[in-house]
Design a protein around this motif. Structure first.
Motif, PDB file in Angstrom:
ATOM      1  N   ASP A 306      -7.281   2.359  -8.762  1.00 45.63           N
ATOM      2  CA  ASP A 306      -7.162   3.524  -7.888  1.00 45.63           C
ATOM      3  C   ASP A 306      -5.747   4.094  -7.953  1.00 45.63           C
ATOM      4  OD1 ASP A 306      -9.787   3.324  -6.983  1.00 45.63           O
ATOM      5  OD2 ASP A 306      -9.244   2.016  -5.315  1.00 45.63           O
ATOM      6  N   VAL A 307      -5.657   5.393  -8.110  1.00 40.39           N
ATOM      7  CA  VAL A 307      -4.379   6.093  -8.012  1.00 40.39           C
ATOM      8  C   VAL A 307      -4.250   6.628  -6.594  1.00 40.39           C
ATOM      9  CG1 VAL A 307      -3.013   8.043  -8.835  1.00 40.39           C
ATOM     10  CG2 VAL A 307      -4.330   6.675 -10.456  1.00 40.39           C
ATOM     11  N   LEU A 308      -3.173   6.243  -5.920  1.00 46.47           N
ATOM     12  CA  LEU A 308      -2.982   6.586  -4.512  1.00 46.47           C
ATOM     13  C   LEU A 308      -2.075   7.796  -4.365  1.00 46.47           C
ATOM     14  CD1 LEU A 308      -2.352   2.980  -3.127  1.00 46.47           C
ATOM     15  CD2 LEU A 308      -4.538   4.172  -3.384  1.00 46.47           C
ATOM     16  N   HIS A 309      -2.338   8.593  -3.312  1.00 41.30           N
ATOM     17  CA  HIS A 309      -1.515   9.752  -2.973  1.00 41.30           C
ATOM     18  C   HIS A 309      -1.066   9.634  -1.519  1.00 41.30           C
ATOM     19  CE1 HIS A 309      -3.973  11.097  -6.411  1.00 41.30           C
ATOM     20  NE2 HIS A 309      -2.915  11.819  -6.731  1.00 41.30           N
ATOM     21  N   ALA A 310       0.086  10.173  -1.223  1.00 42.90           N
ATOM     22  CA  ALA A 310       0.594  10.135   0.140  1.00 42.90           C
ATOM     23  C   ALA A 310      -0.311  10.930   1.060  1.00 42.90           C
ATOM     24  CB  ALA A 310       2.021  10.685   0.187  1.00 42.90           C
ATOM     25  N   SER A 311      -0.554  10.394   2.245  1.00 43.46           N
ATOM     26  CA  SER A 311      -1.387  11.078   3.232  1.00 43.46           C
ATOM     27  C   SER A 311      -0.708  12.369   3.683  1.00 43.46           C
ATOM     28  CB  SER A 311      -1.597  10.173   4.447  1.00 43.46           C
ATOM     29  OG  SER A 311      -2.060  10.906   5.556  1.00 43.46           O
ATOM     30  N   PRO A 312      -1.444  13.488   3.727  1.00 42.30           N
ATOM     31  CA  PRO A 312      -0.848  14.725   4.234  1.00 42.30           C
ATOM     32  C   PRO A 312      -0.391  14.606   5.691  1.00 42.30           C
ATOM     33  CG  PRO A 312      -2.906  15.177   3.078  1.00 42.30           C
ATOM     34  CD  PRO A 312      -2.830  13.694   3.250  1.00 42.30           C
ATOM     35  N   ALA A 313      -1.012  13.700   6.438  1.00 38.10           N
ATOM     36  CA  ALA A 313      -0.696  13.580   7.860  1.00 38.10           C
ATOM     37  C   ALA A 313       0.649  12.905   8.112  1.00 38.10           C
ATOM     38  CB  ALA A 313      -1.813  12.816   8.572  1.00 38.10           C
ATOM     39  N   ASP A 314       0.871  11.746   7.476  1.00 36.36           N
ATOM     40  CA  ASP A 314       2.099  11.002   7.773  1.00 36.36           C
ATOM     41  C   ASP A 314       2.849  10.535   6.526  1.00 36.36           C
ATOM     42  OD1 ASP A 314       0.443   9.003   6.854  1.00 36.36           O
ATOM     43  OD2 ASP A 314       0.585   7.742   8.641  1.00 36.36           O
ATOM     44  N   GLY A 315       2.395  10.950   5.340  1.00 36.59           N
ATOM     45  CA  GLY A 315       3.092  10.591   4.110  1.00 36.59           C
ATOM     46  C   GLY A 315       2.868   9.176   3.644  1.00 36.59           C
ATOM     47  N   ALA A 316       1.936   8.420   4.271  1.00 38.94           N
ATOM     48  CA  ALA A 316       1.749   7.009   3.948  1.00 38.94           C
ATOM     49  C   ALA A 316       0.818   6.822   2.761  1.00 38.94           C
ATOM     50  CB  ALA A 316       1.198   6.266   5.156  1.00 38.94           C
ATOM     51  N   TYR A 317       1.098   5.791   1.994  1.00 31.75           N
ATOM     52  CA  TYR A 317       0.196   5.323   0.946  1.00 31.75           C
ATOM     53  C   TYR A 317      -0.623   4.175   1.535  1.00 31.75           C
ATOM     54  CZ  TYR A 317       3.076   8.029  -2.266  1.00 31.75           C
ATOM     55  OH  TYR A 317       3.743   9.053  -2.899  1.00 31.75           O
ATOM     56  N   ASP A 318      -1.925   4.297   1.491  1.00 29.24           N
ATOM     57  CA  ASP A 318      -2.792   3.348   2.171  1.00 29.24           C
ATOM     58  C   ASP A 318      -2.873   2.035   1.408  1.00 29.24           C
ATOM     59  OD1 ASP A 318      -4.586   2.476   4.148  1.00 29.24           O
ATOM     60  OD2 ASP A 318      -6.297   2.990   2.893  1.00 29.24           O
ATOM     61  N   THR A 319      -2.584   0.920   2.085  1.00 37.08           N
ATOM     62  CA  THR A 319      -2.728  -0.419   1.521  1.00 37.08           C
ATOM     63  C   THR A 319      -3.410  -1.298   2.559  1.00 37.08           C
ATOM     64  OG1 THR A 319      -0.531  -1.074   2.323  1.00 37.08           O
ATOM     65  CG2 THR A 319      -0.676  -0.191   0.078  1.00 37.08           C
ATOM     66  N   PRO A 320      -4.016  -2.412   2.134  1.00 40.41           N
ATOM     67  CA  PRO A 320      -4.854  -3.177   3.050  1.00 40.41           C
ATOM     68  C   PRO A 320      -4.148  -4.284   3.825  1.00 40.41           C
ATOM     69  CG  PRO A 320      -5.138  -4.005   0.831  1.00 40.41           C
ATOM     70  CD  PRO A 320      -4.183  -2.846   0.733  1.00 40.41           C
ATOM     71  N   LEU A 321      -2.823  -4.298   3.865  1.00 41.43           N
ATOM     72  CA  LEU A 321      -2.151  -5.406   4.520  1.00 41.43           C
ATOM     73  C   LEU A 321      -1.029  -4.909   5.425  1.00 41.43           C
ATOM     74  CD1 LEU A 321       0.166  -7.202   1.941  1.00 41.43           C
ATOM     75  CD2 LEU A 321      -0.665  -4.887   1.716  1.00 41.43           C
ATOM     76  N   ASP A 322      -0.465  -5.845   6.207  1.00 41.31           N
ATOM     77  CA  ASP A 322       0.523  -5.501   7.228  1.00 41.31           C
ATOM     78  C   ASP A 322       1.968  -5.673   6.770  1.00 41.31           C
ATOM     79  OD1 ASP A 322      -1.600  -5.062   8.985  1.00 41.31           O
ATOM     80  OD2 ASP A 322      -1.544  -7.115   9.773  1.00 41.31           O
ATOM     81  N   ASP A 323       2.201  -6.379   5.665  1.00 39.20           N
ATOM     82  CA  ASP A 323       3.562  -6.755   5.268  1.00 39.20           C
ATOM     83  C   ASP A 323       4.457  -5.556   4.985  1.00 39.20           C
ATOM     84  OD1 ASP A 323       1.502  -8.737   4.517  1.00 39.20           O
ATOM     85  OD2 ASP A 323       3.215  -9.977   3.939  1.00 39.20           O
ATOM     86  N   PHE A 324       3.881  -4.483   4.483  1.00 35.52           N
ATOM     87  CA  PHE A 324       4.695  -3.307   4.172  1.00 35.52           C
ATOM     88  C   PHE A 324       3.846  -2.050   4.233  1.00 35.52           C
ATOM     89  CE2 PHE A 324       3.445  -5.019  -0.067  1.00 35.52           C
ATOM     90  CZ  PHE A 324       2.687  -3.947  -0.530  1.00 35.52           C
TER      91      PHE A 324
END
Length: 395
Positions: A306-324
């Protein structure tokens, strides 16, 4: 807000110009591979709160709740749970994989009981943590990540028309997907070195000839031929042919979880990872390779990366964990308020950023400069013209 002074790691595969160009410095003439931002004990950033430069790791250890926030300190202990980097690859990094938490704990304990020193070349588990990571491209960025379907891998290998690859093609076409990938991956990495080097040489010669054509794998063949110029005869090249090539445009990212084989080949990006040094290598390296242990960790699951893009809402790249959590903010488009309650490192990669705290503190960041925002600080507003990356934990 604390301006960071960071360390550059001079690994042999690094670019001689990319990180100096980002920092506005003259090149040293040697490779400058990674700019580390964080509190990793190997090269912690330094801050100065009026009494001279001190290690960010020591500052956090002295008051983890104020620096990290109680939720982060409770969840991860008195240490920053992530390491943030700029990575500049001019040559391929090793083909590698990282363990999950249970594998890391078991591997670390086993190597401790075996009396293997932490700095021994054969040591693989340096700590008890996992090492998921995310890379976001600043330039065109090429790599390998995860497995192709066996059918795609068979088509690619068959297209090279090399006799030594025929048994692998047959396995890939005949067996269930996970079994086929495991069998061929294992065969390539355990074959007698001279025999497999000859097959690799034939495959690379064929790939070089096909790289300029218009076939469906021409670009992929070119990628493997380029790796072979640095690592001729390396069996990792055939292992890499089982994997997905990835080409990220600036702003695009990919996430690498436990058990996913991968290699970064060329380009500059910002990388964030869990705070760990646990690496098991498969190829593209003169370093230690333990194939049986590697096979315990690798997950033979085919599918596109999967190629990820920053969320338009908050600029975040979605990942499934809490560490970062990594955010990318285009300050030309809008100012951003950086929330409090968790540790944050911000890095300006283009233009400039003005950070203004609700308590009146102000800090300017030019291209290549970074800052630490402690959890107990006041909210910060980021303005300016350029790009700001923000590394933190999941809120």
């Amino acid at each position: 807000m604390d301006r960071l002074t960071n360390t550059v790691r001079p690994y042999a595969w690094g670019s001689t110009t990319a990180i100096p160009g980002l920092l506005g410095e003259e090149p040293t003439g040697g490779p400058q591979a990674e700019l580390w931002m964080g509190a990793h004990p190997g090269a912690p950033s330094r801050i100065d709160r009026g009494a001279g430069p001190v290690s960010l790791a020591d500052v956090i250890a002295a008051d983890p709740v104020a620096e990290l926030g109680a939720p982060c300190a409770d969840r991860f202990g008195p240490r920053l749970p992530f390491l943030f980097k700029v990575l500049a690859a001019a040559e391929p990094l090793s083909l590698q994989v990282h363990p999950d938490l249970n594998q890391a704990k078991a591997g670390f304990l086993a190597e401790e009981e075996a009396g293997i020193a932490l700095d021994a070349p054969e040591r693989m588990y340096k700590d008890t943590n996992h090492k998921p990571e995310l890379i976001c491209a600043l330039t065109l960025f090429e790599g390998l990540c995860g497995f192709r379907t066996p059918a795609q891998a068979a088509d690619l290998l068959e297209g090279l028309n090399v006799d030594g690859l025929v048994p692998y093609v047959d396995v890939l076409r005949a067996k269930p997907e996970a079994d086929a990938l495991r069998e061929v991956f294992t065969a390539v990495l355990t074959a007698p070195r001279e025999a497999i080097a000859a097959t690799v040489g034939e495959a690379v010669a064929a790939a070089t000839g096909l790289a300029t054509g218009d076939g469906p794998f021409a670009a992929d063949y070119a990628m493997y031929a380029a790796v072979a110029r640095t690592y001729p005869g390396d069996p990792g090249i055939l292992a890499g042919m089982l994997m997905n090539p990835v080409r990220l445009q600036p702003g695009e990212a990919m996430y690498l979880g436990a058990g996913v084989p991968h290699a970064y080949l060329d380009g500059v990006g910002v990388e964030i990872m869990a705070n760990s040094d646990n690496v098991l290598r498969c190829g593209f390296t003169p370093k230690h390779i333990d194939v049986p242990e590697l096979l315990r960790v690798v997950r033979f699951v085919p599918g596109e990366t999967d190629v990820l893009h920053a969320s338009p809402a908050d600029g975040a790249y979605d990942t499934p964990l809490d560490d970062f959590r990594l955010h990318r903010h285009d300050l030309d488009a809008a100012a951003r308020t950086l929330d409090t309650g968790r540790p944050q490192i911000v890095l300006c990669t283009d233009g400039s950023a003005e950070l203004t705290s609700a308590d009146g503190t102000h800090l300017s960041l030019r291209r290549g400069e970074s800052a630490f925002l402690p959890a107990a600080g006041a909210p910060v507003r980021a303005t300016g013209s350029g790009t700001l990356f923000r590394a933190t934990v999941r809120g």
